[in-house]
Design a protein around this motif. Structure first.
Motif, PDB file in Angstrom:
ATOM      1  N   PRO A 153       0.777  -0.914   0.340  1.00  0.00           N
ATOM      2  CA  PRO A 153       0.112  -0.447   0.323  1.00  0.00           C
ATOM      3  C   PRO A 153       0.929   0.850   0.063  1.00  0.00           C
ATOM      4  N   VAL A 154       1.978   1.548   0.744  1.00  0.00           N
ATOM      5  CA  VAL A 154       2.627   2.550   0.477  1.00  0.00           C
ATOM      6  C   VAL A 154       3.515   2.425  -0.331  1.00  0.00           C
ATOM      7  N   SER A 155       4.189   1.780  -1.318  1.00  0.00           N
ATOM      8  CA  SER A 155       4.516   1.998  -2.992  1.00  0.00           C
ATOM      9  C   SER A 155       3.596   2.371  -3.721  1.00  0.00           C
ATOM     10  N   ARG A 156       2.030   1.589  -3.578  1.00  0.00           N
ATOM     11  CA  ARG A 156       0.966   2.402  -4.642  1.00  0.00           C
ATOM     12  C   ARG A 156       1.118   4.156  -4.709  1.00  0.00           C
ATOM     13  N   VAL A 157       1.660   4.134  -2.821  1.00  0.00           N
ATOM     14  CA  VAL A 157       0.420   5.731  -3.017  1.00  0.00           C
ATOM     15  C   VAL A 157       2.025   6.769  -3.553  1.00  0.00           C
ATOM     16  N   LEU A 158       3.185   6.232  -3.153  1.00  0.00           N
ATOM     17  CA  LEU A 158       4.146   6.452  -2.802  1.00  0.00           C
ATOM     18  C   LEU A 158       4.673   6.873  -4.593  1.00  0.00           C
TER      19      LEU A 158
ATOM     20  N   ASN B 238       1.660   8.894  14.424  1.00  0.00           N
ATOM     21  CA  ASN B 238       0.564   7.444  14.868  1.00  0.00           C
ATOM     22  C   ASN B 238      -0.178   7.402  13.763  1.00  0.00           C
ATOM     23  N   VAL B 239      -0.367   6.906  12.551  1.00  0.00           N
ATOM     24  CA  VAL B 239      -0.589   6.570  11.184  1.00  0.00           C
ATOM     25  C   VAL B 239      -1.967   5.805  10.965  1.00  0.00           C
TER      26      VAL B 239
ATOM     27  N   HIS C 227      -5.773   3.561   6.355  1.00  0.00           N
ATOM     28  CA  HIS C 227      -5.253   4.975   5.416  1.00  0.00           C
ATOM     29  C   HIS C 227      -3.872   5.360   5.850  1.00  0.00           C
ATOM     30  N   ALA C 228      -3.618   4.672   6.283  1.00  0.00           N
ATOM     31  CA  ALA C 228      -2.521   4.799   6.853  1.00  0.00           C
ATOM     32  C   ALA C 228      -0.604   4.740   5.768  1.00  0.00           C
TER      33      ALA C 228
END
Length: 352
Positions: free
Chosen positions: A18-23, A164-165, A340-341
């Motif tokens: 999920p992080v790479s997708r947004v990043l 805190n995400v 949505h972290a």
């Protein structure tokens, strides 16, 4: 902005998706796969199922002692980071890949981003605990999954650039659980009905490196009534062979090869209870509302213990059996964020 992401183990692939997708919508990401998990069922299938971009670098470090494995990672990651010159190095969780990436960046004066910061089991016999502590203390940006993690950092005088995400694994569960329900055929393939089996995962060094503990765990499995499905980690299988232990002879126990993420989600969601020593599986059980029995003395995910959703047993045979057979009505509380972290992490990086 260029961010070098270092990962190497199954839980990190899940967190990175999920992080790479947004990043990658805003920044350049260089993906460095250490090869800590190298079995195709522990690595390649996760990249395929989670739509993680192909790693820019694959180091092929493989297994080995902590010193050998971490040392080889340090040398290879340093070479890449010096060549790529990223603005940040991003690491996840608490593996040797995490520590190696963080140490390389810190020594090269490149800010470290630690996703899943602040976790503590307060057991320094666990190599993961050492990795967590050291990584947090050299990190510039610390993204915590819970308020407990934030408080743990505060007690160690780490208060700057702490957020805190919520939990990125919760992001992944919300994104993938319906997909797993639709696409995975694992229950049919294994002729399993919903709520008809216990799911087992055991791989922690504290359990598998001690033959007496592993024997006690197997003895408990022998005493647990019903079908037990165990996707067995290659390292655990090797340890069973090394100690001359035959798990296949245990009534009702079905040993299968490691499975991909979607199949694992389906096995977890369909189980009547999960027996594990994995930090990630404890959380996945919590997110999927499946009762969990954790074969450890401590957990870094203390939130899962509240309301009876997760029970700690250690490796005591009687405690494991009693916890598995115990009827529970867990209470679940939304303490791991809103799913949505990843967006919050990327937004915070952009503010720097």
């Amino acid at each position: 902005m260029k961010i070098a992401t270092v990962l190497g183990a199954r839980p990190q692939f899940i967190k990175a998706a999920p992080v790479s997708r947004v990043l990658r919508k805003q920044y350049t990401e260089v993906l460095i796969h250490t090869g800590q998990h190298y079995d195709p069922n522990m690595s390649a299938i996760f990249f395929e199922e989670l739509n993680i971009p192909t790693p820019d670098y694959y180091l092929g470090v493989g297994s080995g002692s902590h010193g050998k494995q971490t040392g080889e990672m340090l040398m290879k990651i340093e070479e890449i980071v010096m060549q790529e010159k990223p603005d940040y190095v991003l690491v996840y969780g608490d593996t040797n890949s995490t520590l190696a990436g963080a140490l390389v960046a810190a020594k090269l004066h490149i800010p470290v981003i630690h996703v899943e910061a602040g976790l503590r089991s307060f057991n320094k016999q666990m190599p993961e605990e050492i990795n967590r502590i050291m990584t947090d203390h050299v990190s510039e940006l610390l993204f915590c999954p819970t308020e407990t993690a934030v408080e743990n950092l505060r007690k160690e005088n780490i208060t700057r650039n702490v957020w805190n995400v919520g939990d990125v694994m919760y992001d992944a569960i919300l994104y993938n659980k319906e997909l797993a329900q639709r696409q995975s055929t694992i229950l049919a393939d294994l002729s399993l009905a919903e709520q008809s089996y216990y799911l087992i995962t055991i791989h922690r060094a504290e359990n598998t490196d001690d033959p007496d503990k592993l024997k006690a765990i197997l003895a408990a499995f022998r005493d647990i009534d019903g079908t037990k499905v165990w996707p067995i980690h290659p390292r655990t299988r090797h340890k069973l062979e090394e100690y001359g232990l035959d798990a296949s002879a245990i009534p009702g126990l079905r040993l299968i090869d490691p499975v991909g993420y979607l199949d694992m989600l389906r096995l977890e969601s369909g189980a009547k209870k999960i027996i594990t020593d994995s930090g990630g599986v404890q959380k996945e059980a919590y997110f999927l509302r499946v009762p969990c029995v954790t074969v450890r003395e401590q957990t870094e995910w203390v939130e899962t213990l509240e309301g009876g959703a997760n029970i700690l047993t250690g490796t005591d045979r009687e405690k494991i059996v009693a916890a598995v057979h115990k009827e529970v009505a867990p209470v679940y509380v939304d303490v791991f964020g809103d799913g949505h972290a990843a967006e919050k992490i990327v937004a915070a990086i952009g503010q720097r």
